[in-house]
Design a protein around this motif. Structure first.
Motif, PDB file in Angstrom:
ATOM      1  N   GLY A 154      19.402  73.525  22.686  1.00  0.00           N
ATOM      2  CA  GLY A 154      18.867  74.682  21.958  1.00  0.00           C
ATOM      3  C   GLY A 154      18.355  75.735  22.916  1.00  0.00           C
ATOM      4  O   GLY A 154      18.175  75.487  24.124  1.00  0.00           O
ATOM      5  N   ALA A 155      18.137  76.914  22.365  1.00  0.00           N
ATOM      6  CA  ALA A 155      17.520  77.978  23.156  1.00  0.00           C
ATOM      7  C   ALA A 155      16.139  77.534  23.621  1.00  0.00           C
ATOM      8  O   ALA A 155      15.652  77.947  24.675  1.00  0.00           O
ATOM      9  N   GLN A 156      15.540  76.653  22.818  1.00  0.00           N
ATOM     10  CA  GLN A 156      14.168  76.234  23.131  1.00  0.00           C
ATOM     11  C   GLN A 156      14.085  75.591  24.513  1.00  0.00           C
ATOM     12  O   GLN A 156      13.158  75.857  25.276  1.00  0.00           O
TER      13      GLN A 156
ATOM     14  N   TYR B  48       7.599  85.033  19.027  1.00  0.00           N
ATOM     15  CA  TYR B  48       8.114  83.745  18.546  1.00  0.00           C
ATOM     16  C   TYR B  48       7.253  82.613  19.105  1.00  0.00           C
ATOM     17  O   TYR B  48       7.071  82.529  20.322  1.00  0.00           O
TER      18      TYR B  48
ATOM     19  N   TYR C  43       9.210  88.564  28.002  1.00  0.00           N
ATOM     20  CA  TYR C  43      10.043  87.926  26.972  1.00  0.00           C
ATOM     21  C   TYR C  43      10.263  88.918  25.838  1.00  0.00           C
ATOM     22  O   TYR C  43       9.296  89.492  25.314  1.00  0.00           O
TER      23      TYR C  43
ATOM     24  N   VAL D  26      12.941  89.833  22.298  1.00  0.00           N
ATOM     25  CA  VAL D  26      14.069  89.521  21.386  1.00  0.00           C
ATOM     26  C   VAL D  26      14.561  90.881  20.872  1.00  0.00           C
ATOM     27  O   VAL D  26      14.052  91.403  19.896  1.00  0.00           O
TER      28      VAL D  26
ATOM     29  N   ASN E  30      12.308  87.764  15.843  1.00  0.00           N
ATOM     30  CA  ASN E  30      11.478  86.841  15.099  1.00  0.00           C
ATOM     31  C   ASN E  30      10.074  86.998  15.663  1.00  0.00           C
ATOM     32  O   ASN E  30       9.890  86.751  16.856  1.00  0.00           O
TER      33      ASN E  30
ATOM     34  N   ASP F  45      16.160  86.939  24.587  1.00  0.00           N
ATOM     35  CA  ASP F  45      16.444  85.812  23.684  1.00  0.00           C
ATOM     36  C   ASP F  45      17.171  86.390  22.466  1.00  0.00           C
ATOM     37  O   ASP F  45      16.653  87.297  21.814  1.00  0.00           O
TER      38      ASP F  45
ATOM     39  N   PRO G 153      18.979  84.969  19.336  1.00  0.00           N
ATOM     40  CA  PRO G 153      19.590  84.078  18.344  1.00  0.00           C
ATOM     41  C   PRO G 153      20.141  84.780  17.102  1.00  0.00           C
ATOM     42  O   PRO G 153      20.910  84.190  16.347  1.00  0.00           O
ATOM     43  N   TYR G 154      19.747  86.046  16.888  1.00  0.00           N
ATOM     44  CA  TYR G 154      20.094  86.710  15.617  1.00  0.00           C
ATOM     45  C   TYR G 154      21.058  87.883  15.781  1.00  0.00           C
ATOM     46  O   TYR G 154      21.358  88.573  14.809  1.00  0.00           O
TER      47      TYR G 154
ATOM     48  N   SER H 209      21.853  81.041  21.600  1.00  0.00           N
ATOM     49  CA  SER H 209      21.699  79.865  20.746  1.00  0.00           C
ATOM     50  C   SER H 209      22.887  79.781  19.796  1.00  0.00           C
ATOM     51  O   SER H 209      23.320  80.795  19.266  1.00  0.00           O
TER      52      SER H 209
ATOM     53  N   ALA I 166      22.442  77.801  17.209  1.00  0.00           N
ATOM     54  CA  ALA I 166      21.779  77.197  16.041  1.00  0.00           C
ATOM     55  C   ALA I 166      22.040  77.991  14.771  1.00  0.00           C
ATOM     56  O   ALA I 166      22.235  77.422  13.708  1.00  0.00           O
ATOM     57  N   LYS I 167      22.029  79.306  14.870  1.00  0.00           N
ATOM     58  CA  LYS I 167      22.184  80.120  13.665  1.00  0.00           C
ATOM     59  C   LYS I 167      23.654  80.447  13.411  1.00  0.00           C
ATOM     60  O   LYS I 167      24.023  80.786  12.305  1.00  0.00           O
TER      61      LYS I 167
ATOM     62  N   ARG J   6      21.991  71.378  18.155  1.00  0.00           N
ATOM     63  CA  ARG J   6      20.984  71.685  19.179  1.00  0.00           C
ATOM     64  C   ARG J   6      21.656  72.123  20.482  1.00  0.00           C
ATOM     65  O   ARG J   6      21.454  71.509  21.542  1.00  0.00           O
TER      66      ARG J   6
HETATM   67  C1  LIG Z   1      13.533  83.981  18.671  1.00  0.00           C
HETATM   68  C2  LIG Z   1      13.949  82.557  18.701  1.00  0.00           C
HETATM   69  N1  LIG Z   1      14.259  81.993  19.872  1.00  0.00           N
HETATM   70  C3  LIG Z   1      14.656  80.710  19.951  1.00  0.00           C
HETATM   71  C4  LIG Z   1      14.751  79.930  18.817  1.00  0.00           C
HETATM   72  C5  LIG Z   1      15.149  78.486  18.963  1.00  0.00           C
HETATM   73  O1  LIG Z   1      16.511  78.358  18.970  1.00  0.00           O
HETATM   74  P1  LIG Z   1      17.213  76.928  19.086  1.00  0.00           P
HETATM   75  O2  LIG Z   1      17.259  76.364  17.699  1.00  0.00           O
HETATM   76  O3  LIG Z   1      18.547  77.223  19.658  1.00  0.00           O
HETATM   77  O4  LIG Z   1      16.367  76.087  19.997  1.00  0.00           O
HETATM   78  C6  LIG Z   1      14.444  80.472  17.577  1.00  0.00           C
HETATM   79  C7  LIG Z   1      14.532  79.629  16.379  1.00  0.00           C
HETATM   80  O5  LIG Z   1      14.165  79.950  15.291  1.00  0.00           O
HETATM   81  C8  LIG Z   1      14.034  81.825  17.508  1.00  0.00           C
HETATM   82  O6  LIG Z   1      13.717  82.413  16.353  1.00  0.00           O
END
Ligand SMILES: Cc1ncc(COP(=O)(O)O)c(C=O)c1O
Length: 430
Positions: A111-113, A138, A185, A187, A192, A220, A222-223, A250, A252-253, A260
């Motif tokens: 994941g990005a996390q 975030y 950091y 986005v 988010n 970052d 993801p969207y 990511s 994930a979305k 992950r």
């Molecule tokens: C801004 C942001 N970064 C990272 C993540 C985490 O992404 P991942 O599910 O790929 O770990 C999220 C998940 O909601 C997010 O909103």
């Protein structure tokens, strides 16, 4: 065991944030959730997983010429720390973002996390180090920084997504205080929690400021695939000519959250031993954290990329339309329920999942519980995305995974909560 003897971050309410919000959602399953920032999932089809897996197997044998044993080892065994689908991610970046990244500068992460953790662990060298982050932020970033003992200084978002004058002022102050700012950091696309995107001039100016201030930007994204009517803007990474950006992606979305899989592109050169990529240093950390990202998860994502000619934008065209429709329905629904010029206001994001609503009362965790129990509607208190203060009278609404009926029901319930809180405030002794 004493909490006081464990890592101090564990006593920080920040680390409770995600669990608390999940737990409220679990306790009140019959609520409409305007809280969950999840991708829509009614099109997920388990049969597709096998298709993606066999697509990747075909790629390994037909395109890369692996024999059966090597294919099996790739899928079954421990693997390369920086990942096994870095080439395919590089092709995806070229197709969707116009970015030319050396595959060797990509680390595939859980994941990005995990990418955020690796970056923060690498950047935090001394007690005087600090990160900057556009606020509200975030929680996954601020929580990870807290675990790394890296204080996060907020930079105002303003209406453009990052207030550059505030950024300069914060940097000046931090340096005057003897601190060492390590990164900002941000986005830039449909953030988010605010839903705000940086416009093109702001993107250029931010890169210029980062260059002048010798500041690494953690972008970052993801969207970014989920644009509104206005179309897509180039990422900071695609505009970057000075290795100023570490880009976090990511799947994930856009592919599936349960896999992950995310990644970081970190092609900064690290002077010193070897003169390799920053990604190599992140890989060293990863080898001590998750060892490698599950090859099966990488295989599924790879199969998806191969099946869609490396474009997650094209693969997500239909769901992106649904997100746009949901955003329009949510904004129109708010307009119908809360008259213009009144005491409830909201921003109008041009895409993504999130809207921020401002209300004339405190919208905290206690009110969320009440809202779930009495009104059967969930939302996210914006205070979770600020440090000690901020966002007390704001809530984040997410429209991603709802049906049009859910949106109407959820907003009716939210309007009932607002009416109730207004009348309580009117009755309260002054
Ligand atoms: C801004 C942001 N970064 C990272 C993540 C985490 O992404 P991942 O599910 O790929 O770990 C999220 C998940 O909601 C997010 O909103």
């Amino acid at each position: 065991m004493e909490l006081a003897e464990l890592n101090a971050a564990l006593d920080d309410p920040l680390l409770e944030s995600m669990n608390f919000l999940n737990e409220v959602a679990i306790r009140f399953p019959d609520s409409v959730s305007l809280a969950a920032g999840r991708p829509v999932d009614d099109h997920f089809d388990p049969a597709e997983l096998e298709g993606y897996l066999s697509r990747f197997r075909r790629y390994l044998s037909a395109d890369l010429g692996y024999d059966q044993r090597r294919v099996a080892q790739t899928l079954f065994q421990y693997g390369r720390t920086k990942g096994i689908i870095h080439d395919l991610i590089a092709r995806h970046l070229r197709v969707d973002e116009g970015v030319r990244a050396d595959p060797e500068a990509i680390v595939v992460t859980v994941g990005a996390q995990e990418a955020l953790h690796l970056l923060l662990r690498a950047l935090r060298a001394e007690p005087r180090d600090v990160a900057l982050a556009v606020a509200p932020t975030y929680v996954g970033f601020t929580g990870a920084a807290r675990l790394m003992d890296l204080p996060v200084l907020p930079v105002a978002s303003g209406t453009s997504g990052v207030d550059l004058a505030d950024l300069r002022a914060r940097l000046l102050q931090a340096r005057a205080d003897g601190l060492r700012p390590r990164c900002l950091y941000v986005v830039p696309d449909f953030a988010n929690p605010t839903g705000i995107s940086l416009d093109l001039p702001t993107r250029y100016r931010l890169l210029e400021a980062a260059r002048e201030e010798r500041l690494l930007l953690i972008e970052d994204n993801p969207y970014g695939a989920f644009t509104g009517q206005d179309g897509r803007l180039p990422t900071l990474r695609s505009l970057d000519t000075g290795a100023q950006v570490a880009y976090v992606g990511s799947f994930a979305k856009t592919v599936l959250p349960g896999a992950r899989v995310g990644y970081v592109v970190a092609d900064q050169r690290v002077r010193g031993r070897g003169h390799g990529y920053f990604a190599d240093e992140l890989g060293k950390i990863k080898s001590m954290v998750t060892v490698n990202t599950s090859p099966l998860s990488q295989a599924i994502v790879a199969g998806h990329l191969l099946a869609h000619d490396f474009s997650v934008i094209r693969a997500n065209a239909a769901v992106a339309t649904r997100y746009r429709r949901n955003m329009s329905l949510m904004l129109a629904g708010l307009e119908r329920r809360f008259p213009a010029g009144g005491d409830v206001t909201w921003n109008v994001p041009s895409g993504g999942f999130f809207i921020v609503l401002s209300v004339p009362f405190r919208a905290d965790d206690g009110l969320l519980e009440h809202s779930a129990r009495e009104h059967k509607v969930l939302w996210t208190p914006m205070s979770h995305f600020y440090g000690r203060t901020g966002g007390e009278t704001q809530l984040r609404l997410s429209c991603s995974s709802l049906t049009p009926e859910d949106i109407e029901t959820g907003l009716d319930r939210l309007a009932a909560l607002v009416a109730e809180q207004r009348s309580r405030a009117a009755q309260a002794p002054r």
